[in-house]
Motif scaffolding. Structure first.
Motif, PDB file in Angstrom:
ATOM      1  N   TRP A 182       0.829  -1.210   0.000  1.00 23.29           N
ATOM      2  CA  TRP A 182       0.000   0.000   0.000  1.00 23.29           C
ATOM      3  C   TRP A 182       0.864   1.261   0.000  1.00 23.29           C
ATOM      4  O   TRP A 182       0.592   2.211  -0.742  1.00 23.29           O
ATOM      5  CB  TRP A 182      -0.929   0.016   1.202  1.00 23.29           C
ATOM      6  CG  TRP A 182      -1.748   1.271   1.283  1.00 23.29           C
ATOM      7  CD1 TRP A 182      -2.809   1.616   0.487  1.00 23.29           C
ATOM      8  CD2 TRP A 182      -1.561   2.363   2.180  1.00 23.29           C
ATOM      9  NE1 TRP A 182      -3.294   2.859   0.840  1.00 23.29           N
ATOM     10  CE2 TRP A 182      -2.548   3.349   1.880  1.00 23.29           C
ATOM     11  CE3 TRP A 182      -0.666   2.614   3.215  1.00 23.29           C
ATOM     12  CZ2 TRP A 182      -2.654   4.544   2.576  1.00 23.29           C
ATOM     13  CZ3 TRP A 182      -0.768   3.810   3.914  1.00 23.29           C
ATOM     14  CH2 TRP A 182      -1.748   4.762   3.595  1.00 23.29           C
ATOM     15  N   ALA A 194       0.506   3.889  -2.907  1.00 23.70           N
ATOM     16  CA  ALA A 194      -0.003   5.203  -2.496  1.00 23.70           C
ATOM     17  C   ALA A 194       1.021   6.303  -2.737  1.00 23.70           C
ATOM     18  O   ALA A 194       0.673   7.394  -3.225  1.00 23.70           O
ATOM     19  CB  ALA A 194      -0.407   5.164  -1.020  1.00 23.70           C
ATOM     20  N   SER A 208      -2.397  -3.455  -8.196  1.00 15.51           N
ATOM     21  CA  SER A 208      -2.297  -3.570  -6.742  1.00 15.51           C
ATOM     22  C   SER A 208      -2.253  -5.034  -6.320  1.00 15.51           C
ATOM     23  O   SER A 208      -1.492  -5.411  -5.413  1.00 15.51           O
ATOM     24  CB  SER A 208      -3.470  -2.856  -6.072  1.00 15.51           C
ATOM     25  OG  SER A 208      -4.708  -3.352  -6.532  1.00 15.51           O
ATOM     26  N   SER A 266      -2.744   3.715 -10.137  1.00 13.83           N
ATOM     27  CA  SER A 266      -2.110   3.789  -8.819  1.00 13.83           C
ATOM     28  C   SER A 266      -3.081   4.316  -7.775  1.00 13.83           C
ATOM     29  O   SER A 266      -3.102   3.836  -6.629  1.00 13.83           O
ATOM     30  CB  SER A 266      -0.860   4.669  -8.879  1.00 13.83           C
ATOM     31  OG  SER A 266       0.115   4.107  -9.734  1.00 13.83           O
ATOM     32  N   CYS A 267      -3.900   5.281  -8.158  1.00 11.35           N
ATOM     33  CA  CYS A 267      -4.922   5.800  -7.236  1.00 11.35           C
ATOM     34  C   CYS A 267      -5.933   4.709  -6.896  1.00 11.35           C
ATOM     35  O   CYS A 267      -6.327   4.553  -5.731  1.00 11.35           O
ATOM     36  CB  CYS A 267      -5.622   7.004  -7.845  1.00 11.35           C
ATOM     37  SG  CYS A 267      -4.575   8.476  -8.022  1.00 11.35           S
ATOM     38  N   ALA A 281      -4.251   2.274  -4.546  1.00 10.09           N
ATOM     39  CA  ALA A 281      -4.104   2.827  -3.202  1.00 10.09           C
ATOM     40  C   ALA A 281      -5.407   2.693  -2.417  1.00 10.09           C
ATOM     41  O   ALA A 281      -5.403   2.356  -1.229  1.00 10.09           O
ATOM     42  CB  ALA A 281      -3.672   4.287  -3.279  1.00 10.09           C
ATOM     43  N   ALA A 318      -6.024   0.039   0.849  1.00  7.22           N
ATOM     44  CA  ALA A 318      -6.043   0.848   2.063  1.00  7.22           C
ATOM     45  C   ALA A 318      -6.578   0.070   3.263  1.00  7.22           C
ATOM     46  O   ALA A 318      -5.979   0.094   4.352  1.00  7.22           O
ATOM     47  CB  ALA A 318      -6.872   2.113   1.828  1.00  7.22           C
TER      48      ALA A 318
END
Length: 276
Positions: A37, A41, A74, A173-174, A177, A181
């Motif tokens: 993460w 992030a 991710s 990437s957003c 993240a 989370a």
């Protein structure tokens, strides 16, 4: 002075594998999902500054492909980190490399391409003869990371056609993240108060995501994609080298032979695809 694109790719490979060794070193202070993460992030924050995407007026299809790309990205990161928690980095990357190798030869009916796949599978099978206990869960996780890497490669084209430059990676990437989370912050009590974790986590994001994406994007403007694929075949060897230098991880001779089989198979498959 113009930097040769081959050098850019080599630096990119070194950056990724240096980041992997830093990430594994962090596992003593934070669990793999937290490190994954922090990587995604921090990369998202940096990319939002240097490659902010245009979000208005986007059709649904653009967002759908970016969402899928982000979830695969991710997932690939966290599964790979879970793998290297259990097995040496060089071994994990060797097994993981079956993913991009499969993409390289997918759809081929030529005997030589099946031979390259056979050589790679032979290399991975040799890992089963490694003296001592081979963590089967770690190997399975590396295989899953390879499958996700293959999906990542297949999604890169559609994402790049819909999002200019690396803005698609910014969005991905957003998404990553946000997706990581909850599992990361669920363990925050054990690591969030440690400044070293945040600092090295940001360094991992920079080394393993931001720098490679940027360098590869520049290199691919002029570098033949076949040459690029051959250079990327150096990943397992680079992973083992950095893990040995920074973490003291040593691979036994049979593991080095296994790695050599996968690297040679990857180079052969890439060259075969290039001349077809």
């Amino acid at each position: 002075m113009r930097i040769p694109p081959v050098l850019l790719v080599v630096v990119s490979i070194a950056s990724v594998q240096l980041g992997s060794s830093f990430a594994k070193d962090l596992f003593a202070s934070a669990p793999p999902q937290a490190v994954a993460w922090l990587r995604v992030a921090s990369a998202a924050v940096i990319l939002l500054v240097i490659a902010r995407p245009r979000v208005s007026g986007r059709p649904r299809g653009h967002w759908l492909v970016a969402l899928t790309y982000g979830l695969v990205l991710s997932g690939m990161n966290v599964v790979f980190y879970l793998a290297i928690q259990r097995i040496p980095i060089g071994m994990a990357v060797t097994v993981e490399f079956l993913g991009p190798l499969s993409v390289a030869v997918a759809g081929s009916r030529r005997p030589r391409d099946f031979a390259w796949v056979g050589l790679a599978l032979t290399g991975v099978a040799l890992l089963g003869f490694t003296p001592g206990d081979l963590d089967p869960v770690g190997v399975a996780l590396a295989l899953l990371a390879g499958a996700l890497w293959a999906c990542y490669i297949l999604l890169a084209g559609p994402t790049g056609r819909r999002w200019s430059g690396v803005t698609g990676v910014t969005v991905a990437s957003c998404v990553g993240a946000v997706a990581l989370a909850a599992p990361a912050l669920a363990t925050a009590a054990s690591w969030a108060g440690n400044p070293r974790v945040w600092l090295l986590g940001a360094a991992v994001g920079l080394l393993s995501s931001v720098i490679p994406y940027g360098l590869e994007m520049i290199a691919l403007r002029t570098l033949d994609r076949g040459v690029f694929g051959i250079l990327m075949s150096l990943e397992p060897a680079a992973a083992a080298l950095f893990a040995f230098a920074l973490l003291g991880e040593q691979l036994r001779p049979i593991e080095l032979v296994a790695m050599g089989c996968v690297v040679v198979a990857s180079v052969g498959a890439t060259r075969s695809t290039r001349v077809s």
